[in-house]
Design a protein around this motif. Structure first.
Motif, mmCIF file in Angstrom:
data_model
loop_
_atom_site.group_PDB
_atom_site.id
_atom_site.type_symbol
_atom_site.label_atom_id
_atom_site.label_comp_id
_atom_site.label_asym_id
_atom_site.label_seq_id
_atom_site.Cartn_x
_atom_site.Cartn_y
_atom_site.Cartn_z
ATOM 1 N N GLY A 169 40.012 -19.909 25.436
ATOM 2 C CA GLY A 169 40.419 -20.617 24.230
ATOM 3 C C GLY A 169 40.707 -19.628 23.128
ATOM 4 N N ARG A 170 41.230 -20.115 22.011
ATOM 5 C CA ARG A 170 41.564 -19.217 20.907
ATOM 6 C C ARG A 170 40.333 -18.501 20.369
ATOM 7 N NH1 ARG A 170 43.868 -23.916 19.278
ATOM 8 N NH2 ARG A 170 42.440 -24.015 17.505
ATOM 9 N N SER A 171 39.276 -19.254 20.159
ATOM 10 C CA SER A 171 38.027 -18.701 19.632
ATOM 11 C C SER A 171 36.879 -19.576 20.109
ATOM 12 C CB SER A 171 38.046 -18.671 18.095
ATOM 13 O OG SER A 171 38.092 -19.988 17.583
ATOM 14 N N ARG A 172 35.686 -19.020 20.087
ATOM 15 C CA ARG A 172 34.521 -19.777 20.536
ATOM 16 C C ARG A 172 34.335 -21.051 19.709
ATOM 17 N NH1 ARG A 172 29.884 -18.277 23.570
ATOM 18 N NH2 ARG A 172 30.945 -16.284 23.927
ATOM 19 N N SER A 173 34.630 -20.975 18.422
ATOM 20 C CA SER A 173 34.416 -22.139 17.557
ATOM 21 C C SER A 173 35.390 -23.271 17.875
ATOM 22 C CB SER A 173 34.559 -21.737 16.091
ATOM 23 O OG SER A 173 35.885 -21.324 15.801
ATOM 24 N N ALA A 174 36.549 -22.945 18.469
ATOM 25 C CA ALA A 174 37.555 -23.960 18.777
ATOM 26 C C ALA A 174 37.371 -24.574 20.154
ATOM 27 C CB ALA A 174 38.951 -23.348 18.679
ATOM 28 N N MET A 175 36.394 -24.088 20.926
ATOM 29 C CA MET A 175 36.215 -24.506 22.317
ATOM 30 C C MET A 175 35.090 -25.530 22.427
ATOM 31 S SD MET A 175 36.636 -20.631 23.828
ATOM 32 C CE MET A 175 36.294 -21.011 25.545
ATOM 33 N N PRO A 176 35.416 -26.779 22.789
ATOM 34 C CA PRO A 176 34.371 -27.800 22.890
ATOM 35 C C PRO A 176 33.452 -27.585 24.089
ATOM 36 C CG PRO A 176 36.466 -28.676 23.634
ATOM 37 C CD PRO A 176 36.749 -27.318 23.067
ATOM 38 N N PHE A 177 32.229 -28.072 23.962
ATOM 39 C CA PHE A 177 31.227 -28.101 25.038
ATOM 40 C C PHE A 177 30.692 -26.722 25.430
ATOM 41 C CE2 PHE A 177 34.185 -31.703 25.923
ATOM 42 C CZ PHE A 177 33.318 -32.732 25.551
ATOM 43 N N VAL A 178 30.926 -25.701 24.611
ATOM 44 C CA VAL A 178 30.475 -24.353 24.953
ATOM 45 C C VAL A 178 28.958 -24.304 25.115
ATOM 46 C CG1 VAL A 178 30.202 -22.010 24.052
ATOM 47 C CG2 VAL A 178 32.439 -23.113 23.996
ATOM 48 N N ARG A 179 28.232 -24.857 24.157
ATOM 49 C CA ARG A 179 26.769 -24.793 24.218
ATOM 50 C C ARG A 179 26.234 -25.497 25.462
ATOM 51 N NH1 ARG A 179 23.261 -26.274 19.005
ATOM 52 N NH2 ARG A 179 24.356 -24.372 18.369
ATOM 53 N N GLU A 180 26.744 -26.684 25.754
ATOM 54 C CA GLU A 180 26.287 -27.422 26.936
ATOM 55 C C GLU A 180 26.530 -26.620 28.213
ATOM 56 O OE1 GLU A 180 27.576 -31.246 29.670
ATOM 57 O OE2 GLU A 180 28.129 -31.249 27.543
#
Length: 337
Positions: A169-180
């Motif tokens: 993705g462009r950046s970690r903040s723009a990527m959904p469900f990363v933490r899960e």
């Protein structure tokens, strides 16, 4: 133990479908009115929301397989497809996640405006991207393309197959469900934001492709183009993908469309679709998938011979209609628009 077996049998039954999975070729599903029961932000930048939909009376919803999507009919008249990203064993709700695209066609903004208690009309589920939990698998997801892949990952983990996920993705903040994903699956998941690692190469994406296994990929066109170009050099035996956005036009030739309502004749160049051209003159023309499977843009042909490039319409329908998002012609088409 008996109850556990029932639950396992139900889950396995919906994650390992039989057949080709071309559910989008079936006759239109009955329309359902569903209520938004929950709304949650699932990307750190705030631009992706997850919506949980349920029947107003709590009724059981039709089963679905990982890779399936819903056709959502919005109050504005727009129709959009959104991949199901919840748990297939949950027969009481459907879950979708939507990225806000301010300069898009307006569908994402309308979805983001929904609040708990609002209702939407849906058809489906339909599946043009079926997952079969068998063998070794590499999952590749780009941006909001994680939505169908997320359901596949959950199914793969539950059934115990060998799998890995590379998520870009462009950046970690723009990527959904990363933490899960990181918390639940640990080293099986490689989160690879472009601003940390650069734009991924063929090796970055396909270096872990399993010999004799399969690759499932969903993401933006540049990612899919890279994967398709490099897949032949891997030892994997099957590539399955879903494209978010219009596919590239192959062997396109210029042609013309004439709008019967005004008589306007519109030239269509070799590298654009009839839909692209028509929308510049008729912004209200209905469309959705832009890939030739949803049928939203089907248009009656009054004169001319379409080059049908879809597998949605029947032979009888093709005599009178076409899907203007992908189908073309070698001459002039007069359309009932």
């Amino acid at each position: 133990m008996g109850l556990l077996k029932v639950l396992v049998d139900r889950y396995v039954g919906v994650v390992a479908p039989l057949g080709s999975g071309t559910g989008h070729l079936a006759q239109p599903d009955p329309e359902m009115r569903l209520t938004v029961s929950r709304k949650e932000v699932v990307a750190a930048d705030g631009d992706v929301v997850q919506l949980t939909l349920q029947a107003p009376d709590g009724a059981v919803l039709p089963l679905w397989h990982p890779g399936a999507h819903l056709d959502v009919h919005l109050k504005s008249g727009r129709r959009r497809q959104y991949s199901l990203c919840g748990d297939p064993a949950d027969t009481g709700s459907y879950v979708v996640a939507v990225r806000r695209v301010p300069d898009g066609g307006g569908g994402s903004l309308e979805m983001h405006a929904l609040e708990p208690g609002d209702t939407v009309s849906v058809r489906g589920p339909r599946n043009g991207f079926p997952f079969v939990a068998d063998g070794r698998v590499l999952f590749l997801a780009g941006g909001i393309g994680i939505t169908p892949i997320l359901a596949m990952v959950r199914a793969a983990e539950f059934t115990g197959i060998d799998w890995l996920l590379t998520y870009t993705g462009r950046s970690r903040s723009a990527m959904p469900f990363v933490r899960e994903l990181e918390q639940r699956y640990g080293e099986r998941v490689f989160i690879r934001p472009d601003d940390e690692y650069g734009v991924p190469t063929v090796d970055d994406l396909l270096g872990a492709a399993p010999a004799g296994g399969a690759v499932y990929c969903c993401g933006p066109p540049p990612m899919l183009d890279t994967v398709q170009t490099g897949f032949g050099k891997t030892g994997a035996h099957a590539l399955h993908f879903e494209r978010f956005g219009a596919p590239p036009i192959v062997d396109g030739r210029p042609f013309e469309v004439q709008l019967a309502s005004t008589g306007a004749v519109l030239p269509v160049s070799a590298n654009e679709s009839a839909l692209d051209v028509i929308r510049r003159h008729r912004p209200d023309v209905p469309y959705s998938c832009r890939q030739g499977f949803c049928g939203t843009c089907r248009t009656r042909v009054l004169s001319g011979s379409p080059d049908h490039r879809e597998n949605r319409l029947t032979a009888d329908e093709r005599r009178e209609e076409m899907l203007v998002c992908v189908s073309r012609s070698d001459g002039r088409l007069v359309l009932d628009l």
